[in-house]
Design a protein around this motif. Structure first.
Motif, short mmCIF file in Angstrom:
data_model
loop_
_atom_site.label_atom_id
_atom_site.label_comp_id
_atom_site.label_asym_id
_atom_site.label_seq_id
_atom_site.Cartn_x
_atom_site.Cartn_y
_atom_site.Cartn_z
N SER A 79 -38.04 96.75 29.51
CA SER A 79 -36.81 96.73 28.73
C SER A 79 -36.06 95.43 28.91
O SER A 79 -35.55 94.84 27.94
CB SER A 79 -35.93 97.92 29.13
OG SER A 79 -34.73 97.94 28.39
N ASP A 80 -35.99 94.96 30.16
CA ASP A 80 -35.20 93.76 30.49
C ASP A 80 -36.10 92.70 31.10
O ASP A 80 -36.24 92.61 32.31
CB ASP A 80 -34.10 94.17 31.47
CG ASP A 80 -33.11 93.06 31.77
OD1 ASP A 80 -33.10 92.07 31.02
OD2 ASP A 80 -32.36 93.19 32.74
N MET A 81 -36.67 91.77 30.27
CA MET A 81 -36.57 91.83 28.83
C MET A 81 -37.87 91.34 28.18
O MET A 81 -37.86 90.56 27.25
CB MET A 81 -35.38 91.00 28.34
CG MET A 81 -35.44 89.54 28.76
SD MET A 81 -34.22 88.50 27.93
CE MET A 81 -34.76 88.62 26.24
N GLU A 85 -31.78 89.96 24.76
CA GLU A 85 -31.47 90.93 25.80
C GLU A 85 -31.56 92.35 25.24
O GLU A 85 -31.33 92.58 24.05
CB GLU A 85 -30.06 90.69 26.35
CG GLU A 85 -29.93 89.49 27.25
CD GLU A 85 -30.42 89.75 28.67
OE1 GLU A 85 -30.81 90.90 28.97
OE2 GLU A 85 -30.40 88.80 29.47
N THR A 105 -24.17 88.20 29.80
CA THR A 105 -25.44 87.62 29.37
C THR A 105 -25.22 86.14 29.07
O THR A 105 -24.09 85.64 29.04
CB THR A 105 -26.01 88.31 28.10
OG1 THR A 105 -25.25 87.91 26.95
CG2 THR A 105 -26.00 89.82 28.24
N GLU A 162 -31.81 86.68 36.52
CA GLU A 162 -31.42 87.89 37.25
C GLU A 162 -30.81 87.61 38.63
O GLU A 162 -30.59 88.55 39.41
CB GLU A 162 -32.63 88.82 37.42
CG GLU A 162 -33.26 89.30 36.12
CD GLU A 162 -32.40 90.33 35.39
OE1 GLU A 162 -31.24 90.55 35.82
OE2 GLU A 162 -32.89 90.90 34.40
N ALA A 218 -32.43 99.03 32.27
CA ALA A 218 -32.64 97.77 32.97
C ALA A 218 -32.47 97.96 34.47
O ALA A 218 -31.55 98.63 34.93
CB ALA A 218 -31.67 96.71 32.46
N PRO A 251 -30.61 98.89 27.41
CA PRO A 251 -29.93 98.28 28.56
C PRO A 251 -29.67 99.26 29.68
O PRO A 251 -29.54 98.86 30.84
CB PRO A 251 -28.62 97.76 27.95
CG PRO A 251 -28.43 98.55 26.70
CD PRO A 251 -29.80 98.84 26.18
N THR A 255 -37.74 88.99 36.21
CA THR A 255 -37.35 90.38 36.37
C THR A 255 -36.69 90.56 37.73
O THR A 255 -36.77 89.68 38.59
CB THR A 255 -38.54 91.34 36.29
OG1 THR A 255 -39.35 91.19 37.48
CG2 THR A 255 -39.40 91.07 35.06
N GLU A 285 -37.90 102.17 34.42
CA GLU A 285 -37.77 101.29 33.27
C GLU A 285 -38.93 101.46 32.29
O GLU A 285 -40.09 101.50 32.68
CB GLU A 285 -37.70 99.83 33.74
CG GLU A 285 -37.40 98.85 32.61
CD GLU A 285 -37.21 97.43 33.11
OE1 GLU A 285 -36.91 96.55 32.29
OE2 GLU A 285 -37.36 97.20 34.34
#
Length: 367
Positions: A109-111, A169, A319, A141, A342, A339, A87, A347
């Motif tokens: 959310s990510d991910m 994703e 991605t 990331e 993210a 997305p 993350t 989040e």
């Protein structure tokens, strides 16, 4: 169960136990509550590896903080479900918390919602109609040179061999085809230092950066239609550095720009475009990753779209579908997260979306 591990055995932290029989939302929360900022994924990778090694129908391998699990059922087609474990830095948004249908926290959310779906499918789909490869990797990331999937592509490309790949994703449970490329570059000016009390003796490099910013302000990005999907390019300043002291006319200034380019451009073409925009200035490319064409006409992609009932859309961000594309594996983005959330302090993800995404993939693998 077979497989190898190259994990550092010196780690002393107790490995958390992941309950793969828990609901997708509960499993997402458990993953979120194991911090895994880029470069510090070891504990989460250990937990994922331990959970997968408990499943006798999978072969498990590991490289660094990337974990790979495979079925070997002799099916005519193999698909990859892939997701990153890391993350962005935590923004006072751990531990996770639930409010109604929403799970809040860093990485929801990510991910990690997508990772939870991967783990649930790995544990519960025992007789899939396609052989499966599950890839959990590190350092997505951060800069491309550290990317764990890139490392696997260089060192163990056979682990990623497949007919089709789904990158989990965040996509609001819609199929996002391909991805845009990304390139960062510095655009520099130079001047001459002087005392600010006698500024006319100097040449202010920061002032000389004004035309660079004006070119960016006037820039009109392309809208590009590929296979019915519209990609939106962008060229923006993301950092500016200059200045020596409060009483010194600066002799250097650097503007960092980020170009998000449609997948019909190669990296070489993207670089040429940046140099054209900033003609007359010193331009140095510092980081780059190619885009990936949608490839939605591939039979495997078409079957996945039909099975999920999702509406294909363009992927604006970069991605790792690009890495699969480079290996000759058509890939799409498909995950339960939003997305737009993210990397934000706020989040969160929908628990219902996690369950729905899992159901659609399960139905596709059991039709």
């Amino acid at each position: 169960m077979t497989g190898s591990s190259t994990a550092d055995s010196s780690a002393t932290a107790a490995v958390p136990v992941l309950d793969l029989t828990a609901s997708g939302g509960e499993l997402t929360a458990a993953l979120v509550d194991i911090p895994s900022v880029s470069g510090d994924e070891r504990l989460l990778a250990d937990a994922v590896e331990a959970a997968l090694r408990s499943l006798p129908h999978l072969t498990v391998d590991r490289d660094g903080d990337a974990v790979i699990a495979r079925t070997d059922l002799g099916r005519s087609e193999r698909v990859v479900l892939a997701g990153h474990l890391d993350t962005v830095p935590i923004a006072d948004n751990l531990p996770s918390r639930v409010d109604g249908d929403l799970l809040w926290g860093c990485g929801t959310s990510d991910m990690k919602a997508g990772v939870a779906v991967q783990l649930r499918i790995a544990a519960t789909v025992l007789d899939p109609n396609r052989d499966l490869t599950f890839v959990f990797y590190d350092c997505e990331e951060v800069e491309a040179t550290r990317n764990g999937l890139g490392r696997l592509a260089r060192i163990h490309p056979e682990w990623l061999a497949a007919d089709f790949a789904v990158l989990m994703e965040p996509s609001n449970a819609q199929v996002e085809g391909g991805c845009q490329g990304t390139m960062r570059a510095t655009v520099s000016t130079s001047g001459h230092r002087s005392h600010s009390a006698r500024s006319w003796l100097g040449d202010n490099a920061i002032h000389k950066a004004a035309p660079i910013l004006q070119r960016l302000a006037d820039y009109v990005p392309r809208l590009v239609d590929i296979d019915g999907l519209e990609y939106h390019e962008g060229l923006n300043a993301v950092n500016i550095q200059g200045g020596v002291a409060g009483n010194v006319i600066p002799d250097a200034c650097t503007v960092t720009v980020n170009f998000r380019f449609a997948p019909d451009r190669s990296e070489a073409q993207a670089e040429a475009h940046i140099r054209e925009v900033f003609d007359g200035y010193q331009v140095v490319v510092t980081d780059s990753a190619p885009g990936a064409l949608p490839g939605l006409s591939h039979p495997a992609a078409a079957a996945f779209i039909a099975a999920t009932g999702a509406t294909p859309q363009a992927k604006f961000g970069w991605t790792d579908v690009a890495r699969f594309s480079a290996l000759g594996v058509p890939a799409v983005n498909y995950g339960p997260g939003d997305p737009n959330l993210a990397h934000t302090r706020e989040e969160h993800c929908s628990l219902a979306a996690v369950d729905e995404c899992e159901k659609r993939i399960r139905d596709w693998l059991q039709d």
